[in-house]
Motif scaffolding. Structure first.
Motif, PDB file in Angstrom:
ATOM      1  N   PHE A  78      -1.749 -11.239   1.702  1.00 10.72           N
ATOM      2  CA  PHE A  78      -1.703 -11.497   2.751  1.00 10.72           C
ATOM      3  C   PHE A  78      -0.654 -12.693   2.691  1.00 10.72           C
ATOM      4  O   PHE A  78      -0.402 -13.023   3.930  1.00 10.72           O
ATOM      5  N   TYR A  79      -1.659 -14.147   2.694  1.00  8.55           N
ATOM      6  CA  TYR A  79      -1.625 -15.019   2.742  1.00  8.55           C
ATOM      7  C   TYR A  79      -0.212 -15.661   1.777  1.00  8.55           C
ATOM      8  O   TYR A  79       0.529 -16.772   2.718  1.00  8.55           O
ATOM      9  N   VAL A  80       0.121 -15.269   0.562  1.00  8.40           N
ATOM     10  CA  VAL A  80       1.686 -14.894   0.458  1.00  8.40           C
ATOM     11  C   VAL A  80       2.052 -14.392   1.323  1.00  8.40           C
ATOM     12  O   VAL A  80       3.203 -14.913   1.183  1.00  8.40           O
ATOM     13  N   ALA A  81       2.054 -13.578   1.683  1.00 11.62           N
ATOM     14  CA  ALA A  81       3.186 -12.980   2.749  1.00 11.62           C
ATOM     15  C   ALA A  81       3.588 -13.980   3.705  1.00 11.62           C
ATOM     16  O   ALA A  81       4.628 -14.252   4.709  1.00 11.62           O
ATOM     17  N   CYS A  82       2.297 -14.465   4.516  1.00 11.75           N
ATOM     18  CA  CYS A  82       2.519 -15.252   5.500  1.00 11.75           C
ATOM     19  C   CYS A  82       3.247 -16.234   5.611  1.00 11.75           C
ATOM     20  O   CYS A  82       4.182 -17.166   6.140  1.00 11.75           O
ATOM     21  N   THR A  83       3.202 -16.791   4.338  1.00  9.32           N
ATOM     22  CA  THR A  83       3.565 -18.204   3.894  1.00  9.32           C
ATOM     23  C   THR A  83       4.797 -18.216   3.689  1.00  9.32           C
ATOM     24  O   THR A  83       5.928 -19.371   3.159  1.00  9.32           O
ATOM     25  N   ASN A  84       5.540 -16.589   3.565  1.00  8.04           N
ATOM     26  CA  ASN A  84       7.230 -16.256   3.180  1.00  8.04           C
ATOM     27  C   ASN A  84       7.836 -15.715   4.267  1.00  8.04           C
ATOM     28  O   ASN A  84       8.969 -15.699   4.451  1.00  8.04           O
ATOM     29  N   ASN A  85       6.943 -15.894   5.463  1.00  7.93           N
ATOM     30  CA  ASN A  85       7.572 -15.620   6.532  1.00  7.93           C
ATOM     31  C   ASN A  85       7.856 -14.461   6.852  1.00  7.93           C
ATOM     32  O   ASN A  85       8.671 -12.989   7.357  1.00  7.93           O
ATOM     33  N   HIS A  86       7.103 -13.154   5.565  1.00  2.00           N
ATOM     34  CA  HIS A  86       6.598 -12.340   6.116  1.00  2.00           C
ATOM     35  C   HIS A  86       6.610 -11.507   8.161  1.00  2.00           C
ATOM     36  O   HIS A  86       6.059 -12.033   8.538  1.00  2.00           O
ATOM     37  N   PRO A  87       7.922 -10.225   8.047  1.00  2.00           N
ATOM     38  CA  PRO A  87       7.726  -9.982   9.524  1.00  2.00           C
ATOM     39  C   PRO A  87       6.147  -9.326   9.685  1.00  2.00           C
ATOM     40  O   PRO A  87       5.135  -8.795   9.071  1.00  2.00           O
ATOM     41  N   SER A  88       6.207  -9.025  11.352  1.00  2.00           N
ATOM     42  CA  SER A  88       5.024  -9.083  11.772  1.00  2.00           C
ATOM     43  C   SER A  88       4.564  -7.317  11.741  1.00  2.00           C
ATOM     44  O   SER A  88       5.436  -6.882  11.738  1.00  2.00           O
ATOM     45  N   GLY A  89       3.406  -6.564  12.330  1.00  2.00           N
ATOM     46  CA  GLY A  89       3.387  -5.565  11.858  1.00  2.00           C
ATOM     47  C   GLY A  89       2.304  -4.938  10.906  1.00  2.00           C
ATOM     48  O   GLY A  89       1.055  -5.990  10.612  1.00  2.00           O
ATOM     49  N   LEU A  90       2.137  -3.732  10.950  1.00  2.00           N
ATOM     50  CA  LEU A  90       0.628  -3.022  10.014  1.00  2.00           C
ATOM     51  C   LEU A  90       0.642  -2.946   8.583  1.00  2.00           C
ATOM     52  O   LEU A  90       2.104  -3.005   8.771  1.00  2.00           O
ATOM     53  N   TRP A  91       0.339  -4.259   7.436  1.00  3.59           N
ATOM     54  CA  TRP A  91       1.287  -3.273   6.414  1.00  3.59           C
ATOM     55  C   TRP A  91      -0.633  -2.953   5.199  1.00  3.59           C
ATOM     56  O   TRP A  91      -1.552  -3.991   5.485  1.00  3.59           O
ATOM     57  N   ARG A  92      -0.382  -2.989   4.443  1.00  4.23           N
ATOM     58  CA  ARG A  92      -1.091  -2.219   3.195  1.00  4.23           C
ATOM     59  C   ARG A  92      -0.779  -3.713   2.645  1.00  4.23           C
ATOM     60  O   ARG A  92       0.590  -4.093   1.958  1.00  4.23           O
ATOM     61  N   MET A  93      -2.067  -4.005   2.133  1.00  3.03           N
ATOM     62  CA  MET A  93      -2.181  -4.958   0.774  1.00  3.03           C
ATOM     63  C   MET A  93      -1.317  -4.302  -0.176  1.00  3.03           C
ATOM     64  O   MET A  93      -0.581  -4.952  -0.661  1.00  3.03           O
ATOM     65  N   SER A  94      -1.303  -2.700  -0.383  1.00  5.15           N
ATOM     66  CA  SER A  94      -0.923  -2.417  -1.657  1.00  5.15           C
ATOM     67  C   SER A  94       0.356  -2.676  -1.691  1.00  5.15           C
ATOM     68  O   SER A  94       1.770  -2.867  -2.898  1.00  5.15           O
ATOM     69  N   GLU A  95       1.017  -2.683  -0.253  1.00  6.16           N
ATOM     70  CA  GLU A  95       2.767  -2.758   0.080  1.00  6.16           C
ATOM     71  C   GLU A  95       2.719  -4.164  -0.517  1.00  6.16           C
ATOM     72  O   GLU A  95       4.777  -4.795  -0.405  1.00  6.16           O
ATOM     73  N   LEU A  96       2.167  -5.573  -0.364  1.00  5.54           N
ATOM     74  CA  LEU A  96       2.784  -6.424  -0.396  1.00  5.54           C
ATOM     75  C   LEU A  96       1.732  -7.096  -1.646  1.00  5.54           C
ATOM     76  O   LEU A  96       2.465  -7.772  -2.382  1.00  5.54           O
ATOM     77  N   ALA A  97       1.844  -6.917  -2.311  1.00  6.63           N
ATOM     78  CA  ALA A  97       0.560  -7.563  -3.741  1.00  6.63           C
ATOM     79  C   ALA A  97       2.020  -6.636  -4.617  1.00  6.63           C
ATOM     80  O   ALA A  97       2.498  -6.285  -4.577  1.00  6.63           O
ATOM     81  N   PRO A  98       1.890  -8.077  -5.723  1.00 10.57           N
ATOM     82  CA  PRO A  98       2.716  -8.596  -6.856  1.00 10.57           C
ATOM     83  C   PRO A  98       2.532  -6.837  -7.364  1.00 10.57           C
ATOM     84  O   PRO A  98       1.882  -6.201  -7.947  1.00 10.57           O
ATOM     85  N   ASP A  99       3.199  -6.911  -9.511  1.00 11.34           N
ATOM     86  CA  ASP A  99       3.357  -5.647  -9.352  1.00 11.34           C
ATOM     87  C   ASP A  99       1.948  -4.844 -10.412  1.00 11.34           C
ATOM     88  O   ASP A  99       1.197  -4.649 -10.797  1.00 11.34           O
ATOM     89  N   SER A 100       1.439  -6.143 -10.412  1.00  7.00           N
ATOM     90  CA  SER A 100       0.454  -6.528 -11.445  1.00  7.00           C
ATOM     91  C   SER A 100      -1.008  -6.687 -10.790  1.00  7.00           C
ATOM     92  O   SER A 100      -1.972  -7.452 -11.883  1.00  7.00           O
ATOM     93  N   PHE A 101      -1.200  -6.349  -9.802  1.00  7.95           N
ATOM     94  CA  PHE A 101      -1.951  -7.887  -8.962  1.00  7.95           C
ATOM     95  C   PHE A 101      -3.306  -6.793  -8.955  1.00  7.95           C
ATOM     96  O   PHE A 101      -4.538  -7.630  -9.289  1.00  7.95           O
ATOM     97  N   PHE A 102      -3.046  -5.596  -8.678  1.00  7.76           N
ATOM     98  CA  PHE A 102      -4.973  -4.870  -9.220  1.00  7.76           C
ATOM     99  C   PHE A 102      -5.504  -4.785 -10.725  1.00  7.76           C
ATOM    100  O   PHE A 102      -6.224  -4.777  -9.970  1.00  7.76           O
ATOM    101  N   ALA A 103      -4.731  -5.241 -11.170  1.00 10.52           N
ATOM    102  CA  ALA A 103      -5.073  -5.712 -12.683  1.00 10.52           C
ATOM    103  C   ALA A 103      -5.559  -7.292 -12.701  1.00 10.52           C
ATOM    104  O   ALA A 103      -5.972  -7.147 -14.067  1.00 10.52           O
ATOM    105  N   SER A 104      -5.218  -7.735 -12.195  1.00 14.29           N
ATOM    106  CA  SER A 104      -5.135  -9.077 -11.903  1.00 14.29           C
ATOM    107  C   SER A 104      -6.892 -10.059 -11.987  1.00 14.29           C
ATOM    108  O   SER A 104      -8.165  -8.680 -11.028  1.00 14.29           O
ATOM    109  N   GLY A 105      -6.915 -11.178 -12.907  1.00 13.68           N
ATOM    110  CA  GLY A 105      -8.459 -11.540 -11.807  1.00 13.68           C
ATOM    111  C   GLY A 105      -8.992 -11.146 -10.465  1.00 13.68           C
ATOM    112  O   GLY A 105      -9.840 -11.137 -10.365  1.00 13.68           O
ATOM    113  N   PHE A 106      -8.229 -12.141  -9.653  1.00 10.93           N
ATOM    114  CA  PHE A 106      -8.369 -11.574  -8.295  1.00 10.93           C
ATOM    115  C   PHE A 106      -9.106 -10.691  -7.428  1.00 10.93           C
ATOM    116  O   PHE A 106      -9.715 -10.521  -6.842  1.00 10.93           O
ATOM    117  N   SER A 107      -8.007  -9.801  -7.794  1.00  9.89           N
ATOM    118  CA  SER A 107      -8.503  -8.355  -7.669  1.00  9.89           C
ATOM    119  C   SER A 107      -9.851  -7.658  -8.573  1.00  9.89           C
ATOM    120  O   SER A 107     -10.024  -7.083  -7.157  1.00  9.89           O
TER     121      SER A 107
END
Length: 266
Positions: A78-107
């Motif tokens: 969500f931070y990455v999307a916001c700071t890259n001027n992502h359009p407004s609206g309702l979003w699932r995190m899974s729609e915004l996340a990079p391809d390997s995000f859910f295997a990443s350390g942060f996730s």
């Protein structure tokens, strides 16, 4: 709209500019869908994240929340999307996340990811309203629900998405009234790397290597990094090899540990 809906909306409107606004929004949204936790953050490029609303209901430890605010948010889709001027609206995190995000350390890290530190563990879905404020700056109002109750259904998403104009208007006005100082004089920057990443890796990596390391930490695969940078996967693999050598580490997990150690020491 029935009388109960009208009363809830009236409470929301009367609360604009006060600390009662977000609890009023929570109450109004609870009438639309069921959720377990909520939060709202103001995300600004290369400035600290600001917690506007803590609706975690004491399910997130203070230690985890502090680490997230010290810099863990830099890895949040969500931070990455916001700071890259992502359009407004309702979003699932899974729609915004990079391809390997859910295997990443942060996730999967309880150290810096508020959702993972909750009583639900990692089995939780997060959705969020993105409310752009100005260039590379937006507020995200998130709702979270444990997957033991089921993910947010398409019909639930549609009901919430229909409220986007109201959420945009209410929160936009609230920020102007209650957080004007936090929005004043934003620094223009065409940088792709935040200071925190530079500080962690300064002097050890080239600028390109630091940017590749940032993308790795944010959950991008080599293929995704290659697409983002317009280079070949082979070149990405060379960058990875050089990063590991220069930092004296063996891979992604140790890179993430360096990041965590930096946050904990602040």
């Amino acid at each position: 709209m029935n009388s109960d809906d009208a009363n809830r909306l009236g409470t929301v409107i009367r609360s604009i500019g006060s600390q009662q606004l977000c609890p009023a929004i929570d109450a109004a949204l609870k009438a639309v869908v069921d959720f377990d936790m909520s939060c709202a953050y103001l995300f600004r490029f290369n400035q600290p994240a600001l917690l506007v609303h803590d609706g975690y209901n004491a399910r997130v430890t203070e230690r985890t929340l502090k680490a997230y605010l010290r810099g863990g948010y830099l890895l949040d889709p969500f931070y990455v999307a916001c700071t890259n001027n992502h359009p407004s609206g309702l979003w699932r995190m899974s729609e915004l996340a990079p391809d390997s995000f859910f295997a990443s350390g942060f996730s999967i890290s309880r150290d810096i990811h508020p959702c993972v530190s909750s009583h639900h563990g990692s089995l939780i879905e997060e959705i969020g309203f993105i409310v752009p404020v100005q260039a590379r700056t937006a507020l995200v109002y998130s709702l979270m629900r444990g997957l033991d109750k089921g993910a947010f259904e398409p019909a639930e998403m549609q009901r919430l998405a229909a409220l986007t104009p109201v959420i945009d208007a209410v929160l936009g006005q609230h920020l102007q009234l209650a957080h004007a100082d936090d929005l004043a004089d934003p620094e223009e920057s065409d940088s792709q790397l935040e200071d925190a990443f530079v500080e962690i890796l300064q002097g050890q990596l080239t600028e390109t290597q630091r940017y590749v390391a940032k993308l790795i930490l944010q959950g991008h695969s080599s293929q995704s990094i290659a697409s983002t940078l317009g280079i070949s996967e082979g070149t990405v693999k060379v960058h990875r090899h050089n990063i590991w050598q220069r930092l004296g580490i063996a891979g992604n997990a140790e890179l993430f540990r360096l990041f965590i150690n930096y946050l904990v020491k602040q």
